[in-house]
Design an enzyme around this catalytic site. Structure first.
Site, short mmCIF file in Angstrom:
data_model
loop_
_atom_site.label_atom_id
_atom_site.label_comp_id
_atom_site.label_asym_id
_atom_site.label_seq_id
_atom_site.Cartn_x
_atom_site.Cartn_y
_atom_site.Cartn_z
N ARG A 151 0.83 -1.22 0.00
CA ARG A 151 0.00 0.00 0.00
C ARG A 151 0.86 1.26 0.00
NH1 ARG A 151 -3.62 -3.24 3.62
NH2 ARG A 151 -1.96 -3.01 5.14
N ILE A 152 1.77 1.35 0.99
CA ILE A 152 2.57 2.58 1.14
C ILE A 152 3.63 2.66 0.03
CG2 ILE A 152 4.09 3.88 2.68
CD1 ILE A 152 2.51 2.50 5.02
N ASP A 171 10.36 -6.64 -4.36
CA ASP A 171 9.25 -7.26 -3.64
C ASP A 171 8.90 -8.54 -4.38
OD1 ASP A 171 6.85 -8.06 -2.52
OD2 ASP A 171 6.15 -6.02 -2.15
N CYS A 231 10.64 4.27 7.16
CA CYS A 231 9.40 4.71 7.82
C CYS A 231 8.50 3.49 7.99
CB CYS A 231 8.68 5.77 6.98
SG CYS A 231 9.53 7.34 6.95
N ALA A 232 9.09 2.27 8.00
CA ALA A 232 8.27 1.06 8.09
C ALA A 232 8.23 0.53 9.52
CB ALA A 232 8.79 0.01 7.13
N ARG A 233 9.26 -0.16 9.93
CA ARG A 233 9.30 -0.73 11.28
C ARG A 233 10.74 -0.75 11.76
NH1 ARG A 233 5.10 0.18 12.62
NH2 ARG A 233 3.25 -1.07 12.76
N ASP A 257 11.97 7.05 10.87
CA ASP A 257 10.82 7.39 11.73
C ASP A 257 10.61 6.30 12.77
OD1 ASP A 257 8.45 8.82 12.53
OD2 ASP A 257 7.26 7.31 11.48
N GLU A 262 11.55 1.46 21.00
CA GLU A 262 10.70 2.65 21.07
C GLU A 262 10.01 2.67 22.43
OE1 GLU A 262 8.08 2.95 17.71
OE2 GLU A 262 9.72 2.97 16.28
N HIS A 283 8.40 8.12 15.46
CA HIS A 283 7.30 7.29 14.93
C HIS A 283 6.02 8.10 14.72
CE1 HIS A 283 5.92 2.83 14.74
NE2 HIS A 283 5.26 3.57 13.86
N GLY A 285 4.67 8.56 11.64
CA GLY A 285 4.16 8.26 10.31
C GLY A 285 2.65 8.39 10.17
P1 NAD Z 1 1.53 -3.83 2.91
O1 NAD Z 1 1.20 -5.11 3.58
O2 NAD Z 1 0.49 -3.19 2.06
O3 NAD Z 1 2.86 -4.00 2.02
C1 NAD Z 1 3.99 -4.71 2.45
C2 NAD Z 1 4.72 -5.21 1.21
O4 NAD Z 1 5.97 -5.77 1.63
C3 NAD Z 1 3.97 -6.31 0.46
O5 NAD Z 1 3.82 -5.97 -0.91
C4 NAD Z 1 4.86 -7.54 0.62
O6 NAD Z 1 4.83 -8.40 -0.50
C5 NAD Z 1 6.22 -6.91 0.80
N1 NAD Z 1 7.18 -7.81 1.46
C6 NAD Z 1 6.98 -8.67 2.48
N2 NAD Z 1 8.11 -9.32 2.76
C7 NAD Z 1 9.06 -8.87 1.90
C8 NAD Z 1 10.42 -9.17 1.71
N3 NAD Z 1 11.05 -10.06 2.46
N4 NAD Z 1 11.08 -8.51 0.74
C9 NAD Z 1 10.47 -7.59 -0.04
N5 NAD Z 1 9.16 -7.28 0.09
C10 NAD Z 1 8.47 -7.90 1.06
O7 NAD Z 1 1.99 -2.85 4.09
P2 NAD Z 1 1.89 -1.25 4.13
O8 NAD Z 1 0.56 -0.85 4.66
O9 NAD Z 1 2.37 -0.68 2.85
O10 NAD Z 1 2.95 -0.94 5.29
C11 NAD Z 1 4.35 -1.05 5.06
C12 NAD Z 1 5.11 -0.86 6.37
O11 NAD Z 1 4.87 0.44 6.89
C13 NAD Z 1 4.70 -1.83 7.47
O12 NAD Z 1 5.87 -2.23 8.16
C14 NAD Z 1 3.86 -0.97 8.40
O13 NAD Z 1 3.88 -1.45 9.72
C15 NAD Z 1 4.59 0.35 8.28
N6 NAD Z 1 3.83 1.55 8.70
C16 NAD Z 1 4.50 2.50 9.43
C17 NAD Z 1 3.83 3.66 9.82
C18 NAD Z 1 4.56 4.68 10.64
O14 NAD Z 1 3.95 5.27 11.52
N7 NAD Z 1 5.82 4.96 10.37
C19 NAD Z 1 2.49 3.85 9.47
C20 NAD Z 1 1.85 2.89 8.70
C21 NAD Z 1 2.53 1.72 8.32
#
Ligand code: NAD
Length: 544
Positions: A151-152, A171, A231-233, A257, A262, A283, A285
């Site tokens: 998604r992001i 991916d 900005c993921a985890r 982020d 944390e 954090h 995001g």
């Molecule tokens: P999502 O599930 O829509 O997308 C994740 C993608 O990662 C998927 O397309 C998946 O195929 C891919 N993936 C999984 N394992 C992989 C690997 N080993 N190698 C390559 N690609 C791989 O998730 P999203 O909603 O886009 O969120 C992405 C990240 O952002 C998550 O970690 C989420 O927790 C984090 N997030 C952070 C904040 C923040 O406050 N900073 C806010 C929202 C989401």
């Protein structure tokens, strides 16, 4: 009239629909003690919380009429999911409302490190006027690697494209068409991809596979002078290795982020020696007014639907009344999940199709009692197999309720079928197809309630799907197993059990080794090469 108790501060506009619903009475009570909460929840139909309310077994039991617990946001660590499932209480959350907020912060981070905006701001405010110190980098024409095109990641791609950046993604699990439609070039090798990128931004969940994905080794592959954004985890990047790469000028900048620990009080990235190259935020995001409103709106919409018996989305727990299932049925659920996990580890690319086949009286008799309408009608075993398949890739937040919806979102076709049982009384089989591979597996649960995998592809085999399993295929000739045993021994890995599957005339065999611990990456590479294996996968089946 339904009574809904709100126990924490929630964005007011996000609650509008709830206040306007004619058959809902809203009770807002903040800052209650656990005892006051237990008392207040007594005649409530639903509860809305954030992360600050401990929704434990005692509280759930006190809510004699409780049907729904709604968490505004993603994490549900504060809710006893097992207890809620057993009582048939639906737990809802809102995993999607913050995609744009996280995307926009990522873009902000890219601009910030490319032009050193926070550092320039601090410099000016400290009385300096040093323009030469803040020579930046143009984004137009630069390459951006997006790791995780979900998604992001996709939403970042669209925006970065508008800036004139050239975009790659790594991916392996997405449908290749998705990247194509976004105009993003898909690369199959992370290290190769890293070597091409001026900017690398991470958007993967934190899983067994992505933890420490960017480490000392992988950082060696990055282009000299690249920028890294997370900005993921926290935990996807090894912070120490990143700080080292910044000190050695291998990385020109990093923006984070999210942090390994944390709240982050200390981190290698806070080192004053690299302060000019680092941008960090606590954090934030998901912290926009719009996202906070959106997450509340999503939860409220589904809560109203669930209460009125209409199909709803984003439930976190199993809709099937697990307490009404027999031990054998529950073990089959756990088996289905594990089979999904194994398939996810074996098929290292986008899954196009999964078929769950059920044979035996157990699958005829299982009573699927749903407390409310759900937006799909799969057998619980299918939902559990999908959960296993997707949680390996999308993280532990995937649950049996969200898995079928996520499968649809990710373009995975799901089929169910019934078969005649032959050798075993009850058998569950799954077949998973991707563009280049088809993988199948069969499993059963013994009368004593023990899970067994009894078939892999067309080979008969017998192993327990638990703990660490090394599953591999080899040429059926002497010495292979001995070699692997020696190699594992060299790395201090103990073999707990060993199962072999052979097929007459094929010249090939399949084997499953149950191990007491994981295998270091280096050892895996060695085993694959030295023992001349056709394929080998290390699978982590720990947990419930
Ligand atoms: P999502 O599930 O829509 O997308 C994740 C993608 O990662 C998927 O397309 C998946 O195929 C891919 N993936 C999984 N394992 C992989 C690997 N080993 N190698 C390559 N690609 C791989 O998730 P999203 O909603 O886009 O969120 C992405 C990240 O952002 C998550 O970690 C989420 O927790 C984090 N997030 C952070 C904040 C923040 O406050 N900073 C806010 C929202 C989401």
């Amino acid at each position: 009239m339904f009574k809904v108790l709100i126990t924490e501060h929630i964005h007011e506009e996000g609650l509008k629909e709830l206040y306007e619903a004619p058959d809902i009475e809203v009770i807002l009570r903040l800052n209650m003690s656990q005892e006051e909460l237990c008392d207040a929840v007594k005649d409530m139909d639903a509860l809305i919380t954030r992360s600050g309310t401990a929704v434990d077994k005692k509280l759930l039991e006190a809510g004699k009429k409780l049907k729904v617990v709604a968490r505004v946001g993603v994490g549900v660590d504060n809710i006893d999911l097992g207890a809620a499932s057993k009582m048939g209480i639906i737990v809802l959350n809102s995993p999607t409302g913050n995609t744009l907020a996280a995307t926009e912060l990522t873009m902000g981070m890219i601009f910030s490190i490319a032009r050193k905006i926070p550092q320039a701001n601090n410099s000016l405010l400290s009385g300096e006027w040093k323009r030469e110190k803040f020579l930046g980098t143009q984004l137009y024409g630069k390459t951006l690697l997006i790791v995780g095109l979900g998604r992001i990641g996709s939403s970042v791609a669209t925006r970065a494209k508008a800036l004139g950046m050239e975009i790659f993604c790594y991916d392996p699990y997405i449908n290749p068409k998705k990247a194509e439609n976004l105009g993003v070039k898909r690369l199959d090798d992370l290290r190769g991809a890293l070597s091409l990128a001026d900017f690398v931004t991470l958007h993967v969940p934190l899983t067994h596979e992505t933890r420490n994905m960017i480490n000392e080794e992988t950082l060696k592959s990055t282009k000299r002078g690249a920028y890294l954004i997370n900005c993921a985890r926290g935990g996807i990047v090894n912070e120490g290795a990143c700080a080292k790469a910044l000190k050695e000028d291998r990385l020109a900048g990093a923006a984070f982020d999210v942090h390994v620990v944390e709240p982050a009080k200390e981190s290698s990235l806070f080192d004053p020696a690299i302060i000019e190259k680092v941008v960090v935020t606590p954090h934030i995001g998901a912290n926009t007014r719009e996202a906070q409103r959106a997450v509340a709106e999503i939860v409220v919409k589904n809560l109203i639907k669930a209460l009125s018996g209409e199909p709803y989305e984003n439930a976190v727990n199993l809709p099937y009344m697990e307490n009404k299932m027999t031990l054998q049925e529950r073990e089959f659920l756990s088996l289905a999940r594990r089979m999904g996990m194994i398939a996810a580890c074996v098929i290292k690319e986008h899954v196009d199709e999964i078929t769950v086949a059920m044979a035996g009286p157990l699958f005829e008799e299982v009573e699927i009692s749903l407390p409310f309408e759900v937006p799909y009608r799969y057998m619980p075993f299918t939902a559990a197999a999908l959960k296993g398949l997707l949680e390996v890739r999308l993280g532990p937040e995937v649950n049996a309720m969200s898995a079928p919806l996520l499968a649809k979102e990710h373009g995975i076709s799901v089929f169910e079928s019934r078969r005649e049982a032959r050798t075993y009384k009850n058998v569950l089989a799954i077949e998973v197809k991707s563009q280049n591979k088809t993988f199948s597996m069969a499993g059963t649960v013994t009368e004593e309630g023990k899970k067994r995998i009894v078939g892999v592809d067309d080979y008969e085999i017998d192993f327990v799907p638990e703990g660490w399993v090394l599953l591999f295929s080899n040429h059926d000739r002497p010495g292979v197993i001995g070699k692997i045993g020696t190699l594992l021994g060299d790395y201090g890995v103990n073999i707990a059990n060993f199962a072999l599957g052979r097929k007459n005339g094929s010249g090939l065999a399949i084997a499953a080794l149950q191990l007491d611990s994981s295998i270091p990456k280096e050892a895996m590479e060695k085993i694959q090469k030295d023992a001349d294996l056709i394929w080998a996968h290390l699978i982590n089946l720990k947990g419930e």
